[in-house]
Design a protein around this motif. Structure first.
Motif, PDB file in Angstrom:
ATOM      1  N   GLY A 124      84.827   7.900 -28.609  1.00 19.10           N
ATOM      2  CA  GLY A 124      85.678   8.681 -29.187  1.00 19.10           C
ATOM      3  C   GLY A 124      85.379   9.997 -29.641  1.00 19.10           C
ATOM      4  N   GLY A 178      86.543  12.664 -30.927  1.00 18.99           N
ATOM      5  CA  GLY A 178      87.404  13.695 -31.902  1.00 18.99           C
ATOM      6  C   GLY A 178      86.383  14.439 -32.844  1.00 18.99           C
ATOM      7  N   GLY A 219      82.870  11.816 -33.342  1.00 17.80           N
ATOM      8  CA  GLY A 219      82.202  11.613 -32.387  1.00 17.80           C
ATOM      9  C   GLY A 219      81.401  12.826 -32.031  1.00 17.80           C
ATOM     10  N   ARG A 274      89.076   8.696 -24.241  1.00 19.73           N
ATOM     11  CA  ARG A 274      90.173   8.359 -23.379  1.00 19.73           C
ATOM     12  C   ARG A 274      91.143   9.510 -23.025  1.00 19.73           C
ATOM     13  NH1 ARG A 274      93.294   4.698 -27.787  1.00 19.73           N
ATOM     14  NH2 ARG A 274      93.650   6.328 -29.288  1.00 19.73           N
ATOM     15  N   ASN A 275      91.116  10.634 -23.986  1.00 20.74           N
ATOM     16  CA  ASN A 275      92.136  11.640 -23.676  1.00 20.74           C
ATOM     17  C   ASN A 275      91.389  12.550 -22.836  1.00 20.74           C
ATOM     18  OD1 ASN A 275      94.399  10.455 -24.776  1.00 20.74           O
ATOM     19  ND2 ASN A 275      93.727  10.967 -26.856  1.00 20.74           N
ATOM     20  N   ARG A 326      88.822  17.417 -30.117  1.00 27.07           N
ATOM     21  CA  ARG A 326      90.079  17.804 -30.844  1.00 27.07           C
ATOM     22  C   ARG A 326      90.389  16.706 -31.499  1.00 27.07           C
ATOM     23  NH1 ARG A 326      92.949  20.927 -26.424  1.00 27.07           N
ATOM     24  NH2 ARG A 326      92.012  22.778 -26.795  1.00 27.07           N
ATOM     25  N   GLY A 327      90.388  15.333 -31.132  1.00 24.75           N
ATOM     26  CA  GLY A 327      91.154  14.362 -31.787  1.00 24.75           C
ATOM     27  C   GLY A 327      92.333  14.551 -32.313  1.00 24.75           C
ATOM     28  N   GLN A 328      93.008  13.583 -33.084  1.00 27.70           N
ATOM     29  CA  GLN A 328      94.514  13.760 -33.438  1.00 27.70           C
ATOM     30  C   GLN A 328      94.699  14.823 -34.202  1.00 27.70           C
ATOM     31  OE1 GLN A 328      95.302  10.604 -36.382  1.00 27.70           O
ATOM     32  NE2 GLN A 328      96.475   9.713 -34.791  1.00 27.70           N
ATOM     33  N   ASN A 350      94.434  21.952 -44.224  1.00 20.56           N
ATOM     34  CA  ASN A 350      94.722  21.877 -45.511  1.00 20.56           C
ATOM     35  C   ASN A 350      93.267  22.100 -46.606  1.00 20.56           C
ATOM     36  OD1 ASN A 350      93.280  19.378 -45.452  1.00 20.56           O
ATOM     37  ND2 ASN A 350      95.320  18.471 -44.864  1.00 20.56           N
ATOM     38  N   MET A 373      85.110  24.687 -43.851  1.00 20.41           N
ATOM     39  CA  MET A 373      85.345  23.929 -42.761  1.00 20.41           C
ATOM     40  C   MET A 373      84.153  24.257 -41.669  1.00 20.41           C
ATOM     41  SD  MET A 373      88.081  21.907 -42.810  1.00 20.41           S
ATOM     42  CE  MET A 373      88.662  21.413 -41.081  1.00 20.41           C
ATOM     43  N   GLY A 431      87.337   7.965 -20.503  1.00 19.55           N
ATOM     44  CA  GLY A 431      87.557   6.475 -20.088  1.00 19.55           C
ATOM     45  C   GLY A 431      87.956   6.081 -21.373  1.00 19.55           C
ATOM     46  N   ASP A 432      88.759   4.618 -21.203  1.00 20.05           N
ATOM     47  CA  ASP A 432      89.261   4.099 -22.505  1.00 20.05           C
ATOM     48  C   ASP A 432      88.054   2.782 -22.629  1.00 20.05           C
ATOM     49  OD1 ASP A 432      90.635   2.957 -24.355  1.00 20.05           O
ATOM     50  OD2 ASP A 432      92.447   3.047 -23.269  1.00 20.05           O
ATOM     51  N   GLY A 475      88.452   6.779 -35.089  1.00 19.36           N
ATOM     52  CA  GLY A 475      89.384   7.633 -35.877  1.00 19.36           C
ATOM     53  C   GLY A 475      90.693   6.802 -36.574  1.00 19.36           C
ATOM     54  N   ASP A 502     103.754  17.686 -42.250  1.00 16.21           N
ATOM     55  CA  ASP A 502     103.501  18.007 -40.960  1.00 16.21           C
ATOM     56  C   ASP A 502     104.925  17.778 -40.159  1.00 16.21           C
ATOM     57  OD1 ASP A 502     101.089  18.774 -40.739  1.00 16.21           O
ATOM     58  OD2 ASP A 502     100.246  17.449 -39.215  1.00 16.21           O
ATOM     59  N   GLY A 544      83.281   8.049 -39.417  1.00 15.42           N
ATOM     60  CA  GLY A 544      84.773   8.581 -39.877  1.00 15.42           C
ATOM     61  C   GLY A 544      85.400   7.587 -40.487  1.00 15.42           C
ATOM     62  N   PRO A 596      84.410  18.154 -44.779  1.00 17.20           N
ATOM     63  CA  PRO A 596      83.043  18.206 -45.420  1.00 17.20           C
ATOM     64  C   PRO A 596      82.466  16.756 -45.739  1.00 17.20           C
ATOM     65  CG  PRO A 596      84.939  19.653 -46.307  1.00 17.20           C
ATOM     66  CD  PRO A 596      85.364  18.907 -45.403  1.00 17.20           C
TER      67      PRO A 596
HETATM   68  C1  LIG Z   1      97.317  15.165 -38.880  1.00 16.26           C
HETATM   69  C2  LIG Z   1      95.891  15.603 -39.508  1.00 16.26           C
HETATM   70  C3  LIG Z   1      95.738  16.713 -40.071  1.00 16.26           C
HETATM   71  C4  LIG Z   1      94.393  16.762 -40.893  1.00 16.26           C
HETATM   72  N1  LIG Z   1      93.971  17.872 -41.389  1.00 16.26           N
HETATM   73  C5  LIG Z   1      92.828  18.346 -41.964  1.00 16.26           C
HETATM   74  C6  LIG Z   1      92.290  19.476 -42.576  1.00 16.26           C
HETATM   75  O1  LIG Z   1      92.929  20.293 -42.467  1.00 16.26           O
HETATM   76  N2  LIG Z   1      91.313  19.621 -42.988  1.00 16.26           N
HETATM   77  C7  LIG Z   1      90.435  18.420 -43.151  1.00 16.26           C
HETATM   78  O2  LIG Z   1      89.099  18.536 -43.632  1.00 16.26           O
HETATM   79  N3  LIG Z   1      90.669  17.254 -42.476  1.00 16.26           N
HETATM   80  C8  LIG Z   1      91.827  17.013 -42.052  1.00 16.26           C
HETATM   81  N4  LIG Z   1      92.332  15.819 -41.348  1.00 16.26           N
HETATM   82  C9  LIG Z   1      91.484  14.734 -41.574  1.00 16.26           C
HETATM   83  C10 LIG Z   1      90.245  14.808 -40.553  1.00 16.26           C
HETATM   84  O3  LIG Z   1      89.693  15.843 -40.217  1.00 16.26           O
HETATM   85  C11 LIG Z   1      90.398  13.933 -39.528  1.00 16.26           C
HETATM   86  O4  LIG Z   1      90.774  12.593 -39.708  1.00 16.26           O
HETATM   87  C12 LIG Z   1      88.949  13.750 -38.541  1.00 16.26           C
HETATM   88  O5  LIG Z   1      89.273  14.775 -37.744  1.00 16.26           O
HETATM   89  C13 LIG Z   1      88.866  12.383 -38.039  1.00 16.26           C
HETATM   90  O6  LIG Z   1      88.078  12.562 -37.011  1.00 16.26           O
HETATM   91  P1  LIG Z   1      87.821  11.411 -35.654  1.00 16.26           P
HETATM   92  O7  LIG Z   1      86.986  11.908 -34.874  1.00 16.26           O
HETATM   93  O8  LIG Z   1      87.229  10.316 -36.664  1.00 16.26           O
HETATM   94  O9  LIG Z   1      89.226  10.516 -35.580  1.00 16.26           O
HETATM   95  P2  LIG Z   1      90.252  11.362 -34.468  1.00 16.26           P
HETATM   96  O10 LIG Z   1      90.360  12.516 -34.741  1.00 16.26           O
HETATM   97  O11 LIG Z   1      91.536  10.266 -34.603  1.00 16.26           O
HETATM   98  O12 LIG Z   1      89.354  10.964 -33.211  1.00 16.26           O
HETATM   99  C14 LIG Z   1      89.328   9.665 -32.551  1.00 16.26           C
HETATM  100  C15 LIG Z   1      89.201  10.057 -31.001  1.00 16.26           C
HETATM  101  O13 LIG Z   1      88.702   8.573 -30.379  1.00 16.26           O
HETATM  102  C16 LIG Z   1      89.553   8.454 -29.234  1.00 16.26           C
HETATM  103  N5  LIG Z   1      89.424   7.169 -29.000  1.00 16.26           N
HETATM  104  C17 LIG Z   1      90.052   5.907 -29.670  1.00 16.26           C
HETATM  105  N6  LIG Z   1      89.735   4.745 -29.118  1.00 16.26           N
HETATM  106  C18 LIG Z   1      89.139   4.820 -27.953  1.00 16.26           C
HETATM  107  C19 LIG Z   1      88.552   4.091 -27.033  1.00 16.26           C
HETATM  108  N7  LIG Z   1      88.965   3.021 -27.123  1.00 16.26           N
HETATM  109  N8  LIG Z   1      88.118   4.709 -25.917  1.00 16.26           N
HETATM  110  C20 LIG Z   1      87.774   6.087 -25.761  1.00 16.26           C
HETATM  111  N9  LIG Z   1      88.090   7.076 -26.696  1.00 16.26           N
HETATM  112  C21 LIG Z   1      88.828   6.568 -27.900  1.00 16.26           C
HETATM  113  C22 LIG Z   1      90.952   9.010 -29.468  1.00 16.26           C
HETATM  114  O14 LIG Z   1      91.400   9.437 -28.344  1.00 16.26           O
HETATM  115  C23 LIG Z   1      90.331  10.345 -30.468  1.00 16.26           C
HETATM  116  O15 LIG Z   1      90.416  11.294 -29.735  1.00 16.26           O
HETATM  117  C24 LIG Z   1      93.385  15.660 -40.770  1.00 16.26           C
HETATM  118  C25 LIG Z   1      93.731  14.451 -40.409  1.00 16.26           C
HETATM  119  C26 LIG Z   1      95.078  14.255 -39.807  1.00 16.26           C
HETATM  120  C27 LIG Z   1      95.396  12.948 -38.963  1.00 16.26           C
END
Ligand SMILES: Cc1cc2nc3c(=O)[nH]c(=O)nc-3n(C[C@H](O)[C@H](O)[C@H](O)COP(=O)(O)OP(=O)(O)OC[C@H]3O[C@@H](n4cnc5c(N)ncnc54)[C@H](O)[C@@H]3O)c2cc1C
Length: 460
Positions: A10, A12, A15, A37-38, A43-45, A57, A63, A123-124, A155, A205, A424, A438
């Motif tokens: 992952g 995002g 990671g 996988r994307n 960037r992540g979600q 937010n 940030m 890759g996934d 994530g 959103d 995460g 943070p």
């Molecule tokens: C809509 C939204 C708005 C937010 N706004 C803010 C904000 O303004 N300020 C703030 O501080 N926080 C914010 N957050 C919270 C926070 O920043 C996020 O939750 C944080 O970015 C989480 O990151 P992550 O990498 O753990 O997860 P994700 O961003 O979800 O990334 C996970 C990644 O893992 C990949 N992945 C998953 N499974 C697999 C697999 N099996 N193989 C390969 N890749 C895989 C996915 O494709 C994805 O890219 C927001 C959250 C959301 C959902």
């Protein structure tokens, strides 16, 4: 001797940031493989949204990707076109934060000293198994990657479906299970009524996306308590230091309420009262007994969420205007039935307060109920395979996976893995606030330091 490999699943924010911290802390002879996988790494979600009205937010000044370089994001913004206008906003578009994280990753890829140390792999990952030498990750059905350590940074997951919905309805075209899908509102007639399940930041959103595409029809938003995220203050006073930290739920509630009342009586604001707890939230969470943690989730979580995770001012203005015009209508109650009838979604809910049954007929139902976190019910091949193999287990509160203080995953029997970790939102059960940047950036630093120690010990 082959380089020890740390695979991060992952890319995002969590990671990617972990990869950056590992490269800074690990010995030269290491390989960090970041798998996504994307197509878009970094960037992540949250930060993949192309919509410029989707704002952070958290103010830009908080940030930075690095705890010890608090101005890093703001300095990056200063180097962008329209920097002055962006900085004047305070809350900048989320996509810019995604661009910043990607820029950090690109810089790292280009550094000559990282040649062979950092690998970005598309890759996934669908499975992971233990071998004599370490771990093997299975990708896309036909690729296998050996690794010494692996970190899940997968994530958030889409919300759980409403329990009372008719199964045909959930599979049909009127129900949109993933509020973050790019095509959520494609082909929606501008006058059509829409129902958003949930009244939190995801609903906000979705409403902003609808308004941006010129939607004129009614937007219904329904939740059990009807609580809307509060708005950030125009100017945030610096929170005073915390005198003593609560160790029970009763103490927590008493101190928050008491301090908010005192602040209001002195003409002040409740926001600094919540904000000053931020650096200590995880300590307070871990000090609560399991019974207090469950009580918090059952009774206080919605209140905590709307005060802690707030709307940026310009977003709050648009939400208030949509409510004032009658376009955005809040409903408070519990869904009873949800089905499709002649091309229309019919929903009934029991209204909170008077218990009346209310019926809504809409063209689309979008699930904005917040991320699904009960891993026993999450439909994700890697999660399913890890649970089936007994390599991980859900945490007792069903907020994520069970991890230790250094984010090592526990297997089905509770044994602590030496090779498998998570960062995460996956780790929310142990830390509670592991959502905002943070909190995650601090966790990534701590985990990187821990993993670097393991690698150094392996090489010694
Ligand atoms: C809509 C939204 C708005 C937010 N706004 C803010 C904000 O303004 N300020 C703030 O501080 N926080 C914010 N957050 C919270 C926070 O920043 C996020 O939750 C944080 O970015 C989480 O990151 P992550 O990498 O753990 O997860 P994700 O961003 O979800 O990334 C996970 C990644 O893992 C990949 N992945 C998953 N499974 C697999 C697999 N099996 N193989 C390969 N890749 C895989 C996915 O494709 C994805 O890219 C927001 C959250 C959301 C959902």
């Amino acid at each position: 001797m082959p380089r020890p490999t740390i695979a991060i699943v992952g890319a995002g924010f969590s990671g990617t940031l972990l990869a950056l911290h590992l490269l800074r802390r690990c010995p030269e002879a290491i390989r960090v493989t970041l798998i996504e996988r994307n197509s878009a790494f970094g960037r992540g979600q949250a930060y993949a949204t192309g919509n410029p009205s989707h704002l952070l937010n958290v103010p830009a000044a908080r940030m930075s990707a690095f705890h010890d370089q608090p101005n890093d994001f703001v300095d990056w913004l200063r180097r962008q076109p329209d920097a002055e206008a962006l900085l004047a906003q305070g809350f900048v578009p989320r996509r810019l934060f995604g661009a910043y994280v990607r820029a950090l990753l690109s810089e790292e890829v280009k550094r000559p000293e990282n040649d062979g140390r950092l690998e970005l792999l598309r890759g996934d990952v669908a499975g992971l198994s233990k071998t004599e030498a370490g771990l093997t990750l299975a990708m896309d059905g036909d690729r296998w990657l050996p690794a010494d350590l692996a970190v899940l940074a997968i994530g958030n997951f889409p919300p759980e479906p409403p329990p009372c919905a008719d199964a045909d309805f959930l599979d049909g075209p009127l129900y949109l299970p993933d509020p973050w899908a790019a095509d959520s509102f494609a082909a929606l007639p501008p006058e059509a009524p829409v129902l958003l399940i949930g009244t939190g930041l995801t609903m906000v959103d979705a409403t902003i996306s609808l308004l941006d595409q010129g939607h004129r029809g009614p937007i219904h938003a329904l939740s059990r308590r009807g609580l809307l995220p509060r708005r950030h203050a125009a100017t945030a006073p610096r929170p005073a230091p915390v005198a003593a930290l609560p160790a029970t739920l009763v103490e927590l509630v008493r101190s928050l309420r008491g301090e908010a009342r005192r602040a209001a009586a002195g003409g002040g604001d409740w926001r600094p009262v919540v904000d000053r707890l931020r650096p200590f939230t995880q300590d307070v969470w871990q000090a609560l007994s399991p019974a207090d943690q469950s009580r918090f989730l059952r009774h206080l979580r919605p209140w905590w969420d709307v005060h802690r995770h707030r709307m940026a001012g310009p977003v709050a203005d648009r939400i208030e205007a949509a409510r004032a015009s009658g376009q955005l209508r809040l409903h408070v109650g519990r869904i009873q039935t949800l089905r499709q009838e002649g091309g229309i979604a019919e929903l009934t809910y029991r209204r909170r307060g008077d218990g009346e049954t209310v019926e809504l007929r809409v063209a689309r139902v979008v699930n904005c109920a917040g991320p699904g976190c009960d891993y026993d019910r999450i439909d994700h091949p890697l999660v399913r395979s890890l649970l089936q193999a007994g390599l991980v287990r859900p945490d007792p509160l069903r907020l994520g996976l069970d991890v230790t203080g250094t984010c090592a995953l526990r297997d089905r029997s509770g044994a602590i893995s030496r090779r498998l970790f998570a960062v995460g939102p996956v780790t929310k059960g142990s830390f509670w606030e592991m959502t905002a940047v943070p909190d995650i950036r601090r966790q990534c630093e701590v985990v990187a330091e821990h993993l670097a120690g393991i690698v150094r010990a392996t090489l010694a």
